[in-house]
Design a protein around this motif. Sequence first.
Motif, PDB file in Angstrom:
ATOM      1  N   THR A 256       0.850  -1.189   0.000  1.00 40.07           N
ATOM      2  CA  THR A 256       0.000   0.000   0.000  1.00 40.07           C
ATOM      3  C   THR A 256       0.884   1.236   0.000  1.00 40.07           C
ATOM      4  OG1 THR A 256      -1.686  -1.183   1.237  1.00 40.07           O
ATOM      5  CG2 THR A 256      -1.824   1.213   1.223  1.00 40.07           C
ATOM      6  N   ASN A 257       0.522   2.230  -0.807  1.00 41.23           N
ATOM      7  CA  ASN A 257       1.355   3.424  -0.937  1.00 41.23           C
ATOM      8  C   ASN A 257       1.565   4.129   0.393  1.00 41.23           C
ATOM      9  OD1 ASN A 257       1.634   3.022  -3.626  1.00 41.23           O
ATOM     10  ND2 ASN A 257       0.221   4.615  -4.273  1.00 41.23           N
ATOM     11  N   GLY A 258       2.827   4.513   0.656  1.00 45.58           N
ATOM     12  CA  GLY A 258       3.150   5.332   1.810  1.00 45.58           C
ATOM     13  C   GLY A 258       3.319   6.776   1.401  1.00 45.58           C
ATOM     14  N   THR A 259       4.112   7.502   2.175  1.00 43.63           N
ATOM     15  CA  THR A 259       4.370   8.912   1.890  1.00 43.63           C
ATOM     16  C   THR A 259       5.091   9.067   0.554  1.00 43.63           C
ATOM     17  OG1 THR A 259       4.600   9.311   4.260  1.00 43.63           O
ATOM     18  CG2 THR A 259       5.454  11.002   2.777  1.00 43.63           C
ATOM     19  N   LYS A 260       4.732  10.083  -0.196  1.00 46.49           N
ATOM     20  CA  LYS A 260       5.397  10.336  -1.484  1.00 46.49           C
ATOM     21  C   LYS A 260       6.828  10.799  -1.221  1.00 46.49           C
ATOM     22  CE  LYS A 260       2.921  12.248  -4.626  1.00 46.49           C
ATOM     23  NZ  LYS A 260       2.178  13.246  -5.424  1.00 46.49           N
ATOM     24  N   GLY A 287       8.396   2.700   0.906  1.00 44.74           N
ATOM     25  CA  GLY A 287       8.071   1.296   1.111  1.00 44.74           C
ATOM     26  C   GLY A 287       7.673   0.520  -0.115  1.00 44.74           C
ATOM     27  N   GLU A 288       7.566   1.156  -1.279  1.00 39.12           N
ATOM     28  CA  GLU A 288       7.156   0.422  -2.482  1.00 39.12           C
ATOM     29  C   GLU A 288       8.353   0.156  -3.382  1.00 39.12           C
ATOM     30  OE1 GLU A 288       4.482   2.158  -5.267  1.00 39.12           O
ATOM     31  OE2 GLU A 288       5.547   4.056  -5.399  1.00 39.12           O
ATOM     32  N   VAL A 289       8.265  -0.940  -4.109  1.00 43.55           N
ATOM     33  CA  VAL A 289       9.291  -1.323  -5.077  1.00 43.55           C
ATOM     34  C   VAL A 289       8.647  -1.271  -6.453  1.00 43.55           C
ATOM     35  CG1 VAL A 289      10.914  -3.097  -5.803  1.00 43.55           C
ATOM     36  CG2 VAL A 289      10.385  -2.825  -3.371  1.00 43.55           C
ATOM     37  N   VAL A 290       9.166  -0.396  -7.302  1.00 47.93           N
ATOM     38  CA  VAL A 290       8.603  -0.177  -8.627  1.00 47.93           C
ATOM     39  C   VAL A 290       9.587  -0.686  -9.668  1.00 47.93           C
ATOM     40  CG1 VAL A 290       7.753   1.544 -10.278  1.00 47.93           C
ATOM     41  CG2 VAL A 290       7.324   1.838  -7.820  1.00 47.93           C
ATOM     42  N   GLY A 291       9.110  -1.495 -10.596  1.00 42.48           N
ATOM     43  CA  GLY A 291       9.961  -2.013 -11.659  1.00 42.48           C
ATOM     44  C   GLY A 291      10.035  -1.050 -12.827  1.00 42.48           C
ATOM     45  N   LEU A 292      11.227  -0.871 -13.373  1.00 40.69           N
ATOM     46  CA  LEU A 292      11.438  -0.020 -14.549  1.00 40.69           C
ATOM     47  C   LEU A 292      11.897  -0.907 -15.695  1.00 40.69           C
ATOM     48  CD1 LEU A 292      11.487   2.820 -15.773  1.00 40.69           C
ATOM     49  CD2 LEU A 292      13.855   3.045 -14.974  1.00 40.69           C
ATOM     50  N   ARG A 396      27.377  -0.306   0.487  1.00 37.51           N
ATOM     51  CA  ARG A 396      27.792   1.104   0.459  1.00 37.51           C
ATOM     52  C   ARG A 396      26.580   2.034   0.446  1.00 37.51           C
ATOM     53  NH1 ARG A 396      29.096   5.387  -2.797  1.00 37.51           N
ATOM     54  NH2 ARG A 396      31.147   6.344  -2.479  1.00 37.51           N
ATOM     55  N   ALA A 397      25.570   1.700  -0.343  1.00 35.88           N
ATOM     56  CA  ALA A 397      24.370   2.535  -0.416  1.00 35.88           C
ATOM     57  C   ALA A 397      23.567   2.476   0.881  1.00 35.88           C
ATOM     58  CB  ALA A 397      23.517   2.118  -1.598  1.00 35.88           C
ATOM     59  N   LEU A 398      23.429   1.273   1.446  1.00 38.36           N
ATOM     60  CA  LEU A 398      22.601   1.117   2.635  1.00 38.36           C
ATOM     61  C   LEU A 398      23.211   1.789   3.869  1.00 38.36           C
ATOM     62  CD1 LEU A 398      21.415  -2.595   2.251  1.00 38.36           C
ATOM     63  CD2 LEU A 398      20.136  -0.502   1.772  1.00 38.36           C
ATOM     64  N   LEU A 399      24.510   1.986   3.880  1.00 38.47           N
ATOM     65  CA  LEU A 399      25.149   2.680   5.000  1.00 38.47           C
ATOM     66  C   LEU A 399      24.583   4.080   5.209  1.00 38.47           C
ATOM     67  CD1 LEU A 399      28.889   1.648   4.536  1.00 38.47           C
ATOM     68  CD2 LEU A 399      27.502   1.216   6.576  1.00 38.47           C
ATOM     69  N   LEU A 400      24.058   4.681   4.140  1.00 44.19           N
ATOM     70  CA  LEU A 400      23.611   6.073   4.203  1.00 44.19           C
ATOM     71  C   LEU A 400      22.112   6.210   4.475  1.00 44.19           C
ATOM     72  CD1 LEU A 400      25.778   7.438   1.259  1.00 44.19           C
ATOM     73  CD2 LEU A 400      26.182   7.704   3.705  1.00 44.19           C
ATOM     74  N   ASP A 401      21.473   5.125   4.894  1.00 47.80           N
ATOM     75  CA  ASP A 401      20.046   5.166   5.247  1.00 47.80           C
ATOM     76  C   ASP A 401      19.206   5.840   4.157  1.00 47.80           C
ATOM     77  OD1 ASP A 401      20.339   3.881   7.733  1.00 47.80           O
ATOM     78  OD2 ASP A 401      20.941   5.764   8.680  1.00 47.80           O
ATOM     79  N   PRO A 402      19.216   5.289   2.956  1.00 50.90           N
ATOM     80  CA  PRO A 402      18.506   5.954   1.854  1.00 50.90           C
ATOM     81  C   PRO A 402      16.993   5.932   2.040  1.00 50.90           C
ATOM     82  CG  PRO A 402      19.225   3.764   1.189  1.00 50.90           C
ATOM     83  CD  PRO A 402      19.840   4.027   2.531  1.00 50.90           C
ATOM     84  N   ILE A 403      16.333   6.978   1.503  1.00 54.74           N
ATOM     85  CA  ILE A 403      14.867   6.950   1.403  1.00 54.74           C
ATOM     86  C   ILE A 403      14.455   6.644  -0.041  1.00 54.74           C
ATOM     87  CG2 ILE A 403      14.520   8.528   3.328  1.00 54.74           C
ATOM     88  CD1 ILE A 403      13.925  10.728   1.255  1.00 54.74           C
ATOM     89  N   PHE A 404      15.419   6.757  -0.969  1.00 57.43           N
ATOM     90  CA  PHE A 404      15.175   6.383  -2.367  1.00 57.43           C
ATOM     91  C   PHE A 404      16.395   5.655  -2.892  1.00 57.43           C
ATOM     92  CE2 PHE A 404      15.823   7.555  -6.927  1.00 57.43           C
ATOM     93  CZ  PHE A 404      14.832   6.733  -7.450  1.00 57.43           C
ATOM     94  N   ARG A 431      10.284  -2.207   2.711  1.00 49.33           N
ATOM     95  CA  ARG A 431       9.085  -2.242   3.544  1.00 49.33           C
ATOM     96  C   ARG A 431       9.378  -1.724   4.961  1.00 49.33           C
ATOM     97  NH1 ARG A 431       7.038  -3.299  -1.063  1.00 49.33           N
ATOM     98  NH2 ARG A 431       6.088  -5.321  -1.534  1.00 49.33           N
ATOM     99  N   LYS A 432      10.453  -2.256   5.551  1.00 47.42           N
ATOM    100  CA  LYS A 432      10.749  -1.977   6.956  1.00 47.42           C
ATOM    101  C   LYS A 432      11.197  -0.545   7.183  1.00 47.42           C
ATOM    102  CE  LYS A 432      13.676  -3.656  10.746  1.00 47.42           C
ATOM    103  NZ  LYS A 432      14.705  -4.673  11.121  1.00 47.42           N
ATOM    104  N   LYS A 433      12.039  -0.028   6.294  1.00 44.90           N
ATOM    105  CA  LYS A 433      12.638   1.284   6.490  1.00 44.90           C
ATOM    106  C   LYS A 433      11.975   2.379   5.663  1.00 44.90           C
ATOM    107  CE  LYS A 433      17.221  -0.497   7.752  1.00 44.90           C
ATOM    108  NZ  LYS A 433      17.230   0.095   9.107  1.00 44.90           N
ATOM    109  N   GLY A 434      10.932   2.033   4.904  1.00 48.90           N
ATOM    110  CA  GLY A 434      10.231   3.040   4.125  1.00 48.90           C
ATOM    111  C   GLY A 434      11.049   3.593   2.983  1.00 48.90           C
ATOM    112  N   ILE A 435      11.815   2.722   2.309  1.00 47.91           N
ATOM    113  CA  ILE A 435      12.635   3.139   1.173  1.00 47.91           C
ATOM    114  C   ILE A 435      11.826   2.954  -0.108  1.00 47.91           C
ATOM    115  CG2 ILE A 435      14.781   2.774  -0.110  1.00 47.91           C
ATOM    116  CD1 ILE A 435      15.910   1.411   2.411  1.00 47.91           C
ATOM    117  N   ALA A 436      11.790   3.976  -0.937  1.00 39.83           N
ATOM    118  CA  ALA A 436      11.210   3.841  -2.276  1.00 39.83           C
ATOM    119  C   ALA A 436      12.292   3.292  -3.199  1.00 39.83           C
ATOM    120  CB  ALA A 436      10.706   5.184  -2.778  1.00 39.83           C
TER     121      ALA A 436
END
Length: 460
Positions: A256-260, A287-292, A396-404, A431-436
Motif C-alpha cells: 500500500t502506498n506510503g508517503t510520497k 516502502g514500495e518497489v517499482v519495476g522499470l 555502500r548505499a545502505l550505509l547512508l540510510d537511503p529513502i530512495f 518495507r521496513k525502512k520506508g525506502i522507495a
Amino acid sequence: MTLLTADITVFNGSAQMVENIAISLQAGEAVTLIGETGSGKSLFADAILGTLPQGLHATGAVTIDGTHVDPQLPSSLEAFWGHRISVLPQEPWRALDPLMRSRAQVAEVHKLVAKSPTAAQDATQDLEALDLGDAADRFPFELSGGMAQRLAIAAARAGGANIVVADEPTKGLDTGRRDEVARQLNTVTASGGALLTITHDLQLAEALGGEILVLRRGRLIERGPAHQVLGSPAHPYTAELIEAEPRYWPARACQTNGTKVLQGKGITVERGGRALFADLNLDLHAGEVVGLCGPSGVGKSSLGDTLLGITKPAKGEVVRGAAATKRFQKLWQDPPAAFAPHITLGRGLKDLMSLHHLPAEKLPPLLELLRLDPNLLDRKPDAVSGGELQRLSIVRALLLDPIFLFADEPTSRLDPLTQRDVMQMLVDLARKKGIAVLLVSHDQDLIARATDRQINLKAA
C-alpha cells in the motif's frame, strides 16, 4: 581438433581457491561454467588467460592450439591474446577506450589484430549486426550498459580468434538482446571455434548447449551435457540453483502506498540531442518497489540519473522534497563505478563512514546480511568477483540510510540463489525502512515477482 585444454588449480598464497578443474575443448564445442557468486568461475578463466589478480597464482597445464603454456608464467599467454584467444569481459567499461568512438574501437582490432584491409567496413558490419549502427560515432560514456556490452562483444570478436572466453556476456541485456548474443556466441562453435562461457544466466547456458560444469566454493560438483545438468541435475545444489530462478519465485503481495518520496512531472530525457523518452510522469512512495522496464538503450539509467539530480531533464521537473541529498542513492549497473580502484574496499567504506560520521559498528551487520566475508575488505575492487563487488555496492548505499534507491540491474552479476536472497533483502528493507526503490531489470520474471507495479519506458 583440440583447441584448448586446461588442468588448473588456483592458490592465494598456500590457500587453495580453485581445486584442480580440467576441461578439453574441441573445435565446435562449448563449455559453460555456472555456480554461486565467488565460486571460482572467473578465477579459473583468468588462470587460462594469464590474468589472475595480483597475489594469486595457478598451477597445472594449459594447451592452446597445440602449444603448451605454463600457467605459472602468465606473461607467456599474452602472445595468444586477440588472434588465438579472445575475451568478452564481465565489465565492458574496462575493455573500452573512453576516448575512442564505437566504430573506431572495433576497426582498430580488425586492422591491428586481424590485419584486415577493410577494417572500417568490417567494423560497420559488426556494429549493425548487433543493432549498434546508430551508435557508431558515439563514445562509450554515451552508451547504455547494454549497448556498451554489445560493443565490447564486437571488439573482442573482431580479431578472429577461434577460442572465445565469455564472462557474463548477457549481463544487463534484455531478452531479445540476450538471445542475439547467444546466436552470436553459437556462431563461434558453428564456424569451428571453441567457446568457454561463465554465466549466471541459466537460459543462456541452455541456449549454448555443450557441456556444463557446476562450481561451488572452488570445487567442481557436477558436469555433463547442458540438457542433462539443467533438466535432471544430479547434485542437490544444482537443483537448488535452478529452482532459485525468478520464474519460480512466489507471487508477492503489493505494498500500500506510503508517503510520497519523489515525483517526476513531464520528464523528457535526451542524449546527444536526441530524446530517449518524453513527458513521463511518476510518483514513488515510501516502502514500495517499482519495476522499470524497457529495451536496452531506451534511457532507464538516464532516468535514474535524472531522478537523483545527477543530470537535468531536457523538459519537466523532479521534486525530491527536503531530505538530504545523500539519502537518494544509486546502485550502479557497473559496480566498479562506485569504488576507487587504487585503494582497498575497506578503506573506501571507512572513508565514506568517516565523511558522514557513521559508527563503525554499522558495517558488520550489513556484510553478514549480504553474505560477504569481512576479509574481502582487505582487497582492491579488481581482486573480488563481480558478484561480490555488486553486493558491496549495495552495502555502500545502505550505509547512508537511503529513502530512495535507484537500483540499476543490482543483481545482474549474482547467481540465482544469491539474487533471490538479495532481492528478498531489498524488498524487506524497503518495507521496513520506508525506502522507495526503483528497480531496473531486463528479467521480466524478476520484475513481475519482486515489484509492486511497473513502469514501461518507451522510446520517444
